[in-house]
Design a protein around this motif. Structure first.
Motif, short mmCIF file in Angstrom:
data_model
loop_
_atom_site.label_atom_id
_atom_site.label_comp_id
_atom_site.label_asym_id
_atom_site.label_seq_id
_atom_site.Cartn_x
_atom_site.Cartn_y
_atom_site.Cartn_z
N GLY A 207 1.10 -1.40 0.53
CA GLY A 207 0.45 0.51 -0.06
C GLY A 207 1.00 1.89 0.14
O GLY A 207 1.43 0.89 0.87
N GLU B 90 1.25 5.64 -0.08
CA GLU B 90 0.11 6.81 -0.26
C GLU B 90 0.41 7.62 -1.72
O GLU B 90 1.43 7.41 -2.53
CB GLU B 90 0.45 7.21 0.66
CG GLU B 90 0.13 8.49 1.03
CD GLU B 90 -0.35 9.37 2.47
OE1 GLU B 90 0.83 8.57 2.80
OE2 GLU B 90 -0.99 10.56 2.69
N TYR C 71 -3.78 5.62 0.82
CA TYR C 71 -3.39 4.36 0.52
C TYR C 71 -3.82 3.36 -0.88
O TYR C 71 -5.00 3.75 -0.69
CB TYR C 71 -3.25 3.76 1.24
CG TYR C 71 -1.94 4.05 2.63
CD1 TYR C 71 -1.04 3.83 1.87
CD2 TYR C 71 -2.28 5.48 3.22
CE1 TYR C 71 0.13 3.80 2.63
CE2 TYR C 71 -1.44 5.55 3.99
CZ TYR C 71 0.42 5.13 3.72
OH TYR C 71 1.00 5.28 4.81
N TRP D 141 -4.00 -0.25 -2.56
CA TRP D 141 -2.83 -1.22 -2.65
C TRP D 141 -3.54 -2.25 -3.56
O TRP D 141 -4.04 -1.96 -4.66
CB TRP D 141 -4.09 -2.32 -1.87
CG TRP D 141 -3.41 -1.67 0.19
CD1 TRP D 141 -4.17 -0.49 0.24
CD2 TRP D 141 -3.03 -2.94 0.65
NE1 TRP D 141 -3.70 -0.14 1.36
CE2 TRP D 141 -2.51 -1.38 1.79
CE3 TRP D 141 -2.10 -3.17 0.51
CZ2 TRP D 141 -2.54 -1.98 2.95
CZ3 TRP D 141 -1.26 -3.30 2.07
CH2 TRP D 141 -1.27 -2.22 3.24
N ARG E 24 2.79 -0.01 3.38
CA ARG E 24 2.22 -0.33 3.82
C ARG E 24 2.38 -1.99 3.24
O ARG E 24 2.28 -1.98 2.31
CB ARG E 24 1.19 0.27 4.33
CG ARG E 24 0.73 1.45 5.03
CD ARG E 24 -0.51 1.27 5.49
NE ARG E 24 -0.49 2.71 6.42
CZ ARG E 24 -1.65 3.61 6.89
NH1 ARG E 24 -2.84 3.49 5.87
NH2 ARG E 24 -1.43 4.27 7.23
N GLY F 143 -8.87 -1.67 2.91
CA GLY F 143 -7.30 -1.41 2.75
C GLY F 143 -7.17 -1.22 0.92
O GLY F 143 -6.94 -0.65 -0.53
N CYS F 144 -6.83 -2.60 0.70
CA CYS F 144 -6.10 -3.28 -0.80
C CYS F 144 -7.50 -3.31 -1.75
O CYS F 144 -7.02 -3.05 -2.99
CB CYS F 144 -5.71 -3.86 -0.76
SG CYS F 144 -7.13 -5.92 -0.16
N CYS G 19 -5.11 -7.42 2.68
CA CYS G 19 -5.02 -6.59 3.40
C CYS G 19 -5.90 -6.82 5.17
O CYS G 19 -5.67 -6.57 5.44
CB CYS G 19 -4.85 -5.22 3.77
SG CYS G 19 -6.81 -4.26 3.45
#
Ligand code: FES
Length: 352
Positions: free
Chosen positions: A79, A81, A86, A88, A131, A304-305, A310
């Motif tokens: 991940g 930015e 973020y 992913w 990440r 997230g992803c 994630c």
């Protein structure tokens, strides 16, 4: 679910830090000391960047708590930015677990409109904090290795196979298996791992096909080159159309393994109405994930992803059934589901 030792260590460190750092969170301090330390999320740092045409090779140092043991052929999620958010994606590891001083190696190819790949190709630099989602995936060699293997790859589809070959070398397995690799590249200029493959030339048979000159590899060509092809265990990685082609060729009687990163949206799930525990409602057509339907209805949901790696989006299914498009499993009321890859099988209720 039983907690791992690493999770226990993270929890106790977090508890300890909290006693000294309240009201600020432990991460506010640990990130100042070292950006690779986090008690909440897995982190890493880009150490080395090498560009090769439209591919960038990255070396990543995993931060504290990241599992560095993996099976050659597996991938990690990263991940990064981009524009304050973020983004992913997952990439196959190209190193073997015990090599490379504990670093992860990945190759990122520029994808048209690929937000993260374009960002990394253009601006990735040593020192960038990222990440990480721990190594995962089912595309790896069994133990013991099959007696006859055929790798069929194209473009950056070679990356998990590079890791497998390095793993075989590390474990001294080349004597146990008759291995052939058929790798397609548009032209030799695109052959990013040419030097790496040279190291294996004495252990396996390698055929490089330039598709701009010879066209795409066809099954009849390959069966002529490898008369025992149907007796070999096939490991294929490359564009989706190529994988579809070889999977169809393999049918049910050839041992066939492939790696796909795009979500296969076809399933038995017909979609349905989603009721959220905050009172919101959404409608998901067949193939639409809970996360997509919720967002379309303006319901704030964590993610997230967006590709099942994630677990940021995991929520409790309070009523009904969903199908997880990655695993193919059906989940029932009371289970926790990945909303980014799960589609409703009829009407459901989900925690927000
Ligand atoms: S957003 Fe990462 S698993 Fe769903």
């Amino acid at each position: 679910m039983a907690r791992s030792r690493t999770q226990d260590r993270l929890a106790s460190m977090r508890g300890l830090l909290k006693r000294f750092t309240t009201p600020l969170l432990p991460d506010d301090y640990s990130a100042v000391l070292n950006p690779l330390w986090s008690t909440r999320e897995l982190r890493g740092r880009i150490e080395d960047v090498r560009r090769h045409g439209d591919v960038v090779l990255l070396e990543i140092t995993p931060g504290w708590g990241v599992q560095t043991n993996f099976k050659p052929g597996q991938y990690i999620g990263i991940g990064v930015e981009v524009d304050g958010r973020y983004v992913w994606r997952s990439y196959s590891l190209t190193n073997a677990p015990d090599s490379n001083q504990g670093r992860f190696s990945i190759a990122v190819k520029a994808v048209e409109k690929g937000k993260l790949s374009q960002h990394l190709i253009g601006t990735a630099s040593p020192g960038t904090a990222i990440r990480i989602a721990a190594p995962a995936g089912d595309f790896y060699l069994p133990n013991p290795v099959p007696a006859k293997i055929a790798f069929i790859t194209a473009g950056t589809g070679i990356t998990p196979v590079i890791s497998m070959l390095r793993g075989m070398q590390e474990r001294q397995e080349f004597g146990q298996s008759d291995v052939v690799l058929h790798h397609s590249v548009r032209s030799l200029n695109d052959h990013v791992f040419a030097e790496v493959l040279e190291q294996f030339a004495k252990d396996i048979r390698i055929h490089i096909r330039q598709t701009s000159i010879e066209g795409r590899l066809q099954a009849e060509d390959l069966e002529q080159l490898e008369p025992d092809l149907r007796q070999r265990e096939i490991f294929a990685c490359g564009p989706a159309e190529m994988l579809d082609y070889w999977q169809q060729w393999a049918g049910d009687d050839v041992a066939f393994h492939s790696e796909r990163f795009s979500l296969q949206r076809s399933s038995d799930a017909e979609g349905g109405t989603i009721e959220f525990s905050n009172g919101g409602k959404a409608t998901a057509a067949s193939g639409t994930t809970i996360l997509e339907a919720g967002e379309a209805a303006g319901i704030p949901m964590p993610f997230g992803c967006r590709m099942g790696i994630c677990h940021t989006c995991v929520r409790q299914l309070e009523q009904g059934e969903v199908i997880d498009l990655l695993s193919g499993e059906t989940h029932e009321s009371g289970q926790r589901v990945r909303t980014c890859v799960s589609v409703p099988k009829g009407d459901i209720r989900v925690q927000t």
